[in-house]
Design a protein around this motif. Structure first.
Motif, PDB file in Angstrom:
ATOM      1  N   GLY A 158       0.844  -1.346   0.013  1.00 37.60           N
ATOM      2  CA  GLY A 158       0.158  -0.030   0.015  1.00 37.60           C
ATOM      3  C   GLY A 158       0.865   1.110  -0.143  1.00 37.60           C
ATOM      4  O   GLY A 158       0.404   2.316   0.177  1.00 37.60           O
ATOM      5  N   VAL A 159       2.298   1.186   0.002  1.00 36.88           N
ATOM      6  CA  VAL A 159       2.942   2.110   0.007  1.00 36.88           C
ATOM      7  C   VAL A 159       3.480   2.510  -1.455  1.00 36.88           C
ATOM      8  O   VAL A 159       4.226   1.791  -2.169  1.00 36.88           O
ATOM      9  CB  VAL A 159       4.074   2.125   0.890  1.00 36.88           C
ATOM     10  CG1 VAL A 159       5.337   3.264   0.970  1.00 36.88           C
ATOM     11  CG2 VAL A 159       3.707   1.629   2.369  1.00 36.88           C
ATOM     12  N   GLU A 160       3.352   3.717  -2.108  1.00 34.29           N
ATOM     13  CA  GLU A 160       3.981   3.981  -3.269  1.00 34.29           C
ATOM     14  C   GLU A 160       5.706   4.545  -2.976  1.00 34.29           C
ATOM     15  O   GLU A 160       5.889   5.246  -2.479  1.00 34.29           O
ATOM     16  CB  GLU A 160       3.383   5.463  -3.964  1.00 34.29           C
ATOM     17  CG  GLU A 160       1.824   5.240  -4.194  1.00 34.29           C
ATOM     18  CD  GLU A 160       1.119   6.241  -4.775  1.00 34.29           C
ATOM     19  OE1 GLU A 160       1.691   7.499  -4.703  1.00 34.29           O
ATOM     20  OE2 GLU A 160       0.008   6.211  -5.357  1.00 34.29           O
ATOM     21  N   ARG A 161       6.278   3.838  -3.999  1.00 36.36           N
ATOM     22  CA  ARG A 161       7.674   4.516  -4.086  1.00 36.36           C
ATOM     23  C   ARG A 161       7.975   4.798  -5.825  1.00 36.36           C
ATOM     24  O   ARG A 161       7.581   4.200  -6.567  1.00 36.36           O
ATOM     25  CB  ARG A 161       8.472   3.283  -3.751  1.00 36.36           C
ATOM     26  CG  ARG A 161       8.645   2.859  -2.494  1.00 36.36           C
ATOM     27  CD  ARG A 161       9.473   1.660  -1.973  1.00 36.36           C
ATOM     28  NE  ARG A 161       9.310   1.296  -0.356  1.00 36.36           N
ATOM     29  CZ  ARG A 161       8.457   0.713   0.187  1.00 36.36           C
ATOM     30  NH1 ARG A 161       7.489   0.182  -0.566  1.00 36.36           N
ATOM     31  NH2 ARG A 161       8.643   0.574   1.490  1.00 36.36           N
ATOM     32  N   PHE A 162       8.556   5.912  -5.846  1.00 32.81           N
ATOM     33  CA  PHE A 162       9.153   6.203  -7.177  1.00 32.81           C
ATOM     34  C   PHE A 162      10.138   7.336  -7.166  1.00 32.81           C
ATOM     35  O   PHE A 162      10.504   7.753  -6.023  1.00 32.81           O
ATOM     36  CB  PHE A 162       8.052   7.009  -7.965  1.00 32.81           C
ATOM     37  CG  PHE A 162       7.364   7.922  -7.358  1.00 32.81           C
ATOM     38  CD1 PHE A 162       7.630   9.454  -7.155  1.00 32.81           C
ATOM     39  CD2 PHE A 162       5.915   7.882  -6.496  1.00 32.81           C
ATOM     40  CE1 PHE A 162       6.864  10.306  -6.611  1.00 32.81           C
ATOM     41  CE2 PHE A 162       5.407   8.754  -5.789  1.00 32.81           C
ATOM     42  CZ  PHE A 162       6.024  10.178  -5.800  1.00 32.81           C
ATOM     43  N   SER A 163      10.894   7.731  -8.184  1.00 34.41           N
ATOM     44  CA  SER A 163      11.966   8.475  -8.126  1.00 34.41           C
ATOM     45  C   SER A 163      11.617   9.899  -8.058  1.00 34.41           C
ATOM     46  O   SER A 163      10.891  10.621  -8.771  1.00 34.41           O
ATOM     47  CB  SER A 163      12.868   8.351  -9.457  1.00 34.41           C
ATOM     48  OG  SER A 163      13.955   9.209  -9.592  1.00 34.41           O
ATOM     49  N   ASP A 164      11.560  10.539  -6.794  1.00 30.21           N
ATOM     50  CA  ASP A 164      11.448  11.937  -6.588  1.00 30.21           C
ATOM     51  C   ASP A 164      12.180  12.991  -7.436  1.00 30.21           C
ATOM     52  O   ASP A 164      11.669  13.880  -7.896  1.00 30.21           O
ATOM     53  CB  ASP A 164      11.569  12.355  -5.189  1.00 30.21           C
ATOM     54  CG  ASP A 164      10.864  11.439  -4.136  1.00 30.21           C
ATOM     55  OD1 ASP A 164       9.355  11.530  -4.396  1.00 30.21           O
ATOM     56  OD2 ASP A 164      11.039  11.166  -3.151  1.00 30.21           O
TER      57      ASP A 164
END
Length: 502
Positions: A111-117
């Motif tokens: 349920g946690v989003e991860r992407f390149s900020d």
């Protein structure tokens, strides 16, 4: 092209440009955190605005059935249109946010989003290469035009002040030419910065909706014809009588204007109306259930003649039998003592009284009934070996109505600002019961509140809201939600209420 005049919007744009410039030099963790902080603040502000907007829209819908129904029929659909247009555009922006994250390697785990900020290619590819920048800009301008086009009055009010800033501040590219919308906001912009700018536009949309819906609420205006007196509509002085007893029938217009001029007919006879109420004394005859035909003709607040046929029913008992009379009315209420008077043709040593699913206490004729469950019940009186059941209804005490001052949903700002307390009142109820306000969430929006302000009260005293109340003025809207009250049947949450100030 000048910077926007609204200070808060100017601050957001300048902060965005400064942070973007720093990012272009060095995408540091501190700058990324700064963008995330701005984005979280924008999303929280948007959520508060949306909550306040929903409360105002609910209030407008309620007015369709109230004394300002004619005006509400004009402005409530326009407010609904504002909501629909705003939701459509905000949903479109949510989709853009998702695409930006996907371009930056979005992964969802637990349920946690991860992407390149700090990805510099996702927003550029989406808004420049795929053309979403021009499409998005066109939708923003179309939204603004649609809002202003809903009504001439809305256009006149907001054509120069709608909080929908679209054009970017004047900046130039390497070629020395001013940057257009897409290049200014999304060219080589890190993911976190692009998401923050999209949140900024969603906040603009929610703010626009808030101001225009509040304007629609103000435009409904005061009702022109006021019901200036009150009286019961139709009732009988008793529900259970014996042959030869006198019974009084009353009929009139419940809440009425002196211009309503009601004409009342009872049993086919015209009865004089005094202070809105017609009275006729009749002598009970026969046995069992009896019906009296009543007809009321009056002029409503729109000048229309209204005919209201009614029936009053009562029961005539048989001499020598048992009798029960409910002192208040033919209903028992949960949480309070319900006094009843019981009659018996024999001595009380030969009479037994019971009730189904409840308790009845006391001796002789005067008894107290306590009930705990909604539904039908019966008082059973056994005299001389014969049991007679008398049916009654069990109801919950109705919710009290939250009020400040007159309690009207629209009131002068001066009147509102002079109030120190709020209250909860039971309206048109036979028992003298008191409810105390013990808590509520309060939202301030509209004029003098560029962002929705939220506060709490823990009683009926408004002193804790003093600084926010001082800021209120014509055009401000104060909404009380999640209102908790204590009464004889315990604590409950009652309907919220908005006050539009003028």
């Amino acid at each position: 092209m000048a910077l926007p005049k609204e200070p808060r919007q100017k601050m957001i744009n300048i902060m965005y440009l400064v942070l973007t410039a720093i990012l272009a030099i060095n995408v540091s963790n501190e700058v990324i955190v700064a963008f995330k902080t701005v984005d979280a603040s924008l999303q929280k502000s948007t959520g508060s605005l949306n909550s306040a907007n929903d409360k105002m829209l609910a209030t407008l819908k309620d007015e369709l059935g109230g004394p300002t129904a004619q005006q509400a029929k004009i402005w409530q659909p326009k407010a609904d249109s504002v909501k629909l247009l705003s939701k459509e555009l905000s949903d479109y922006i949510d989709d853009l946010k998702l695409k930006v994250k996907q371009g930056a390697g979005l992964e969802i785990k637990d349920g946690v989003e991860r992407f390149s900020d700090d990805n510099l290619n996702s927003s550029t590819n989406l808004f420049e290469n795929q053309g979403k920048g021009k499409e998005f800009e066109a939708k923003l301008y179309a939204y603004k035009a649609q809002i202003l086009g809903l009504d001439t009055a809305i256009n006149n009010e907001f054509k120069n002040s709608l909080p929908m800033d679209i054009a970017p501040p004047v900046t130039t590219g390497d070629d020395g030419k001013p940057k257009d919308f897409t290049r200014a906001y999304f060219h080589m912009t890190p993911t976190v910065a692009a998401l923050t700018m999209l949140s900024k536009f969603q906040n603009n949309i929610a703010n626009t909706e808030n101001k225009v819906v509040a304007f629609c609420q103000r435009e409904i205006g005061e009702v022109k014809v006021h019901m200036d007196k009150t009286a019961v509509l139709v009732n009988a002085s008793a529900n259970y009588v014996m042959p030869g007893d006198k019974l009084t029938i009353q009929a009139g217009v419940g809440a009425y204007s002196s211009a309503a001029a009601p004409v009342v007919t009872i049993r086919g006879t015209n009865v004089p109306v005094v202070d809105g109420v017609a009275k006729m004394d009749i002598t009970a005859g026969g046995s069992g259930q009896q019906t009296v035909e009543v007809n009321v003709v009056y002029t409503d607040e729109h000048g229309n003649k209204v005919t209201s046929p009614e029936k009053v029913q009562y029961t005539v008992g048989t001499p020598g039998g048992s009798a029960v009379m409910l002192d208040k009315m033919n209903v028992f209420y949960i949480g309070v003592d319900n006094p009843v008077t019981i009659g018996s043709p024999t001595g009380w040593d030969k009479t037994q009284v019971s009730i189904n699913g409840a308790t009845i206490t006391g001796n002789g004729s005067n008894r107290i009934v306590r009930v705990s469950k909604v539904g039908p019940t019966n008082i059973n009186v056994t005299a001389n070996g014969k049991t007679t059941s008398f049916p009654f209804r069990v109801k919950r005490i109705p919710d009290p109505v939250f009020k400040i001052a007159s309690g009207k949903p629209r009131m002068p700002s001066v009147e509102f600002k002079n109030q120190q307390y709020c209250r909860a009142e039971l309206e048109n109820f036979d028992f003298d019961l008191k409810y105390a306000v013990v808590g509520a969430t309060v939202y301030f929006s509209g004029a003098n509140f560029p962002n929705v302000a939220q506060a709490q009260i823990t009683g009926n005293n408004l002193a804790g809201l003093d600084q926010l109340i001082k800021r209120c003025g014509p055009g401000s809207v104060v909404t009380f939600d999640n209102i908790k009250v204590n009464g004889p049947d315990g604590q409950r949450v009652i309907d919220g209420k908005s006050f539009a100030l003028y």
